[in-house]
Scaffold this motif. Structure first.
Motif, mmCIF file in Angstrom:
data_model
loop_
_atom_site.group_PDB
_atom_site.id
_atom_site.type_symbol
_atom_site.label_atom_id
_atom_site.label_comp_id
_atom_site.label_asym_id
_atom_site.label_seq_id
_atom_site.Cartn_x
_atom_site.Cartn_y
_atom_site.Cartn_z
ATOM 1 N N GLU A 77 -2.457 10.446 2.410
ATOM 2 C CA GLU A 77 -3.130 9.944 1.222
ATOM 3 C C GLU A 77 -2.640 8.525 0.929
ATOM 4 O O GLU A 77 -1.452 8.218 1.079
ATOM 5 C CB GLU A 77 -2.899 10.867 0.027
ATOM 6 N N LEU A 78 -3.569 7.660 0.515
ATOM 7 C CA LEU A 78 -3.291 6.250 0.238
ATOM 8 C C LEU A 78 -3.589 5.949 -1.229
ATOM 9 O O LEU A 78 -4.559 6.472 -1.792
ATOM 10 C CB LEU A 78 -4.169 5.354 1.118
ATOM 11 N N PHE A 79 -2.768 5.079 -1.840
ATOM 12 C CA PHE A 79 -2.991 4.679 -3.227
ATOM 13 C C PHE A 79 -3.630 3.298 -3.230
ATOM 14 O O PHE A 79 -3.022 2.299 -2.851
ATOM 15 C CB PHE A 79 -1.675 4.666 -4.001
ATOM 16 N N LEU B 208 0.854 -1.175 0.000
ATOM 17 C CA LEU B 208 0.000 0.000 0.000
ATOM 18 C C LEU B 208 0.894 1.230 0.000
ATOM 19 O O LEU B 208 1.783 1.370 0.848
ATOM 20 C CB LEU B 208 -0.890 0.007 1.248
ATOM 21 N N LEU B 209 0.684 2.115 -0.954
ATOM 22 C CA LEU B 209 1.494 3.320 -1.054
ATOM 23 C C LEU B 209 0.880 4.427 -0.218
ATOM 24 O O LEU B 209 -0.330 4.634 -0.225
ATOM 25 C CB LEU B 209 1.606 3.758 -2.511
ATOM 26 N N VAL B 210 1.739 5.131 0.515
ATOM 27 C CA VAL B 210 1.315 6.217 1.396
ATOM 28 C C VAL B 210 2.149 7.446 1.091
ATOM 29 O O VAL B 210 3.341 7.335 0.805
ATOM 30 C CB VAL B 210 1.494 5.841 2.886
ATOM 31 N N ARG B 211 1.515 8.619 1.139
ATOM 32 C CA ARG B 211 2.261 9.851 0.934
ATOM 33 C C ARG B 211 1.685 10.945 1.833
ATOM 34 O O ARG B 211 0.562 10.852 2.329
ATOM 35 C CB ARG B 211 2.211 10.313 -0.516
ATOM 36 N N LEU B 212 2.483 11.999 2.026
ATOM 37 C CA LEU B 212 2.048 13.178 2.758
ATOM 38 C C LEU B 212 1.851 14.310 1.772
ATOM 39 O O LEU B 212 2.727 14.581 0.949
ATOM 40 C CB LEU B 212 3.086 13.575 3.813
ATOM 41 N N SER B 213 0.716 14.984 1.846
ATOM 42 C CA SER B 213 0.385 16.055 0.920
ATOM 43 C C SER B 213 -0.115 17.260 1.694
ATOM 44 O O SER B 213 -0.195 17.243 2.919
ATOM 45 C CB SER B 213 -0.680 15.595 -0.083
ATOM 46 N N GLY B 214 -0.488 18.305 0.942
ATOM 47 C CA GLY B 214 -1.086 19.476 1.565
ATOM 48 C C GLY B 214 -0.139 20.643 1.700
ATOM 49 O O GLY B 214 1.053 20.557 1.383
ATOM 50 N N TYR B 215 -0.664 21.733 2.182
ATOM 51 C CA TYR B 215 0.102 22.972 2.325
ATOM 52 C C TYR B 215 -0.591 23.843 3.360
ATOM 53 O O TYR B 215 -1.820 23.863 3.424
ATOM 54 C CB TYR B 215 0.152 23.702 0.982
#
Length: 716
Positions: free
Chosen positions: A61-63, A44-51
């Motif tokens: 966010e999860l892919f 499971l791919l995970v990332r941090l986003s936003g501003y």
């Protein structure tokens, strides 16, 4: 108003080196880059986003099932955050956030009511309502704050690898090898420690368009393959890539359908190496036409602004993506977009927001040809202004200049290469404009200070002086494009007087509120109408002025507190000798009356919602203008005015310029000026068609010839 006051003024890891390597620093989802099926099945791919955020925090966010989505904050806990942070390679979480602190995501909300015990290896192993089962909105998107310490030996499982790390054009003609940028040559891709070729069987103009866009060129052109035929027949080529079939809208070659030559295979190309020829755009001329970029620290990046009628406006970031951003980039003479930025990453604009939900396919000639929605007041705010970073051709300008001796990589003594010799630059006449060019040439953003005495920096390896008399407009791409002495001549040639710079990624940007000036009433003093002219009295024209900081850094005075001057007129200290020029001009541009130019105090009179005041003039307070705030001088405050006692009735132009000497660096000086049509009948003044700075379009300039007298302003 008529009393001129001084202030009238982590997608963790897309490894595509170019257009696809985009994180999502704002409210919108990132580009739809789909990992391979193998990558999806394995983890499971995970990332941090936003501003706004740092690298170790953001919206989660999860892919899943080929699509990025968020997690709802219902029942979210520090245990959930710990699991997610460890998945991202951090040792633990230090906190978590709710209510879309890092901005609202888009698309699916994949998980809701997540309940981890803290020991799971992946958030997908925690209890929840199941994939896609949620009663939340994106107002409830969860975020995490991870401890900025990596797990020893952690292998980033979230890196989506591409087998194409870099692409280049290799020129074959000796003269072309020395030229920059390279616009034509054999297409090569990075392979292990070297470069490999691409088989041209089935190669189309659509493939060429994608390659050119990656390399910073807006258009492709036909190539003479016969010219290369003999050369390619003599070369031993290794074809790593073949069967390329781009549609022409891709932003990277890796996004096109293609095949790789597997090791130990017996693949035979049946053709020769692909050759591409690209057409350079009108580089670095992005302030022409009806689209422009503002607020960017480097060439080819900035807030997207479009011209409608005679007024510039911005674009809302809803559904803003790489395809729409690439249309803007190509329209401006660059290649495709590297990043489609959201959340006012390049600063907030002023005035109207013209477009929302822009949906370009990628083949349009202009953003105006793309489908979009018109804006209503509820749709968007300038906090959502869209921006771009475009691919720009490599020119190698940074190879002939360097900064040395400074305490960090953003500051130092300037050294340039003249012929084969390196040396320093004379600091006589060295200003912010010259320093801006140096920082731009080095790719270090904006100049915060033009340093004329560099004795406090390390001088153990100081070279001789090789350049003097440098004078730039501030828009040049390199110092060599500026005026300078043919023979070095510098009165203060000692090393401690060599020119230096301090660069910064961000800068302030001051902009005048033109409508406030135009709406001013009671411009004359109360006694003006009873005065026995011209004996014993002077007739003064006074205006209210509002100066907004729409940049990405606070505007601070150049002088330190020790040099501020007490001003009895206003009862506080002033931090700048000259901050505003305001003049009355006739139709020929000749000055007929000059504004009073007292020194100035800088403070936050008011701010946008959610922004706190930081500066005030009272009690010897700290001075400046915070990002998102403005300094307001009302027309009924004395000390700031234009004396029009000797001015005859007629048609004039009122001109106001803030920070006229560029004492303090800004990201954009073009919006520091304002003009208004001004009709004076001896008793009253009518102002019309006030425009700030570079809003003087051709259409606006034509209007400047008319004086309909719609806005009545009395004189002081």
């Amino acid at each position: 108003m008529c009393e001129l006051q001084p202030y009238t003024l982590l997608v963790l890891g897309l490894l595509l080196p170019s257009c696809l390597s985009q994180t999502t620093p704002s409210n919108s989802a990132s580009p739809s880059v789909t990992p391979s099926p193998t990558a999806q099945a394995d983890r499971l791919l995970v990332r941090l986003s936003g501003y706004p955020r740092k690298h170790n925090e953001g919206r989660v966010e999860l892919f899943h099932k080929g699509e990025w989505g968020t997690i709802c904050d219902d029942d979210f806990s520090i245990k959930n955050a710990n699991v997610l942070c460890r998945q991202l390679g951090f040792v633990e979480a230090t906190g978590w956030t709710h209510s879309a602190k890092y901005g609202k995501g888009q698309g699916k909300i994949w998980l809701d009511n997540v309940n981890c015990n803290g020991g799971e290896k992946s958030v997908e192993n925690c209890q929840s309502r199941g994939w896609g089962n949620s009663d939340c909105t994106h107002d409830e998107d969860a975020g995490v704050v991870c401890k900025d310490e990596r797990i020893p030996g952690f292998v980033d499982s979230n890196v989506i690898e591409t087998k194409i790390e870099a692409v280049r054009l290799r020129p074959v003609v000796s003269t072309a090898k020395r030229k920059r940028p390279v616009t034509e040559g054999v297409v090569e891709v990075r392979y292990k420690d070297g470069w490999a070729q691409v088989c041209d069987v089935g190669w189309t103009v659509k493939n060429t368009r994608v390659v050119c866009g990656m390399l910073g060129f807006p258009h492709e052109r036909k190539v003479n393959k016969n010219f290369y035929k003999l050369y390619l027949e003599r070369q031993k080529s290794f074809y790593y890539v073949h069967s390329v079939a781009c549609t022409g809208t891709e932003v990277h070659l890796a996004a096109c359908p293609l095949e790789f030559n597997k090791p130990n295979s017996t693949f035979s190309c049946g053709g020769s190496a692909a050759v591409v020829s690209c057409m350079p755009g009108p580089l670095f001329m992005q302030n022409t036409g009806n689209v422009r970029l503002k607020g960017g620290a480097r060439v080819g990046e900035g807030r997207v602004e479009v011209l409608k009628g005679s007024e510039w406006g911005t674009v809302c970031d809803d559904r803003w993506n790489l395809q729409s951003a690439s249309v803007v980039c190509r329209e401006l003479g660059f290649g495709c977009a590297k990043e489609a930025l959201t959340g006012a990453r390049m600063g907030q604009g002023m005035g109207p927001i013209y477009m929302n939900e822009v949906k370009c396919v990628g083949t349009e000639k202009s953003i105006w040809n793309c489908p979009f929605k018109n804006i209503t007041s509820e749709d968007c705010q300038h906090l959502e202004d869209a921006a771009v970073r475009c691919n720009v051709p490599y020119l190698g300008l940074e190879n002939s200049i360097r900064i040395v001796g400074g305490r960090s990589g953003y500051e130092g003594r300037v050294e340039v290469q003249v012929g084969s010799k390196w040396g320093t630059v004379c600091s006589a006449g060295w200003t912010t404009k010259e320093a801006m060019v140096v920082c731009r040439q080095l790719g270090l953003g904006y100049s915060m200070h033009a340093v004329t005495e560099t004795w406090y920096w390390d001088s153990s390896n100081v070279t001789e002086m090789v350049l003097s008399g440098v004078k730039c407009t501030g828009s040049e791409m390199s110092l060599s494009q500026c005026q300078h002495h043919k023979i070095v001549s510098c009165q203060r040639a000692a090393a401690k007087f060599a020119a230096g710079v301090i660069c910064s990624e961000t800068a302030s940007d001051l902009a005048l509120n033109a409508s406030l000036v135009q709406q001013t009433e009671d411009c004359l003093s109360k006694s003006a109408s009873q005065a026995n002219w011209p004996y014993g009295h002077r007739r003064l024209l006074r205006f209210s002025s509002q100066i907004n900081n729409i940049g990405r850094a606070d505007f601070r005075p150049k002088a330190g507190r020790h040099s501020w001057v007490w001003h009895a007129c206003h009862g506080h200290y002033h931090s700048m000798d000259i901050f505003t020029h305001y003049d009355l001009l006739n139709s020929n541009g000749t000055k007929v009356a000059e504004g009073h130019k007292a020194s100035f105090c800088l403070e936050d009179t008011d701010c946008q919602e959610g922004v706190s005041k930081r500066y005030e003039c009272a009690n010897f307070g700290d001075q400046g203008i915070t990002v998102g705030c403005w300094d307001l001088y009302r027309h009924d405050i004395d000390c700031q005015w234009i004396d029009i006692t000797d001015v005859k009735p007629g048609n004039y132009i009122l001109q106001i310029v803030i920070n006229p000497n560029h004492e303090v660096a800004e990201s954009d000086f073009s919006n520091n000026a304002m003009k208004c049509n001004c009709k004076y009948d001896g008793h009253r003044i009518w102002l019309h068609n006030c425009h700030t700075g570079d809003a003087f379009s051709d259409e606006a300039e034509k209007k400047f010839e008319k004086y309909p007298g719609q806005t009545s302003n009395k004189i002081s």
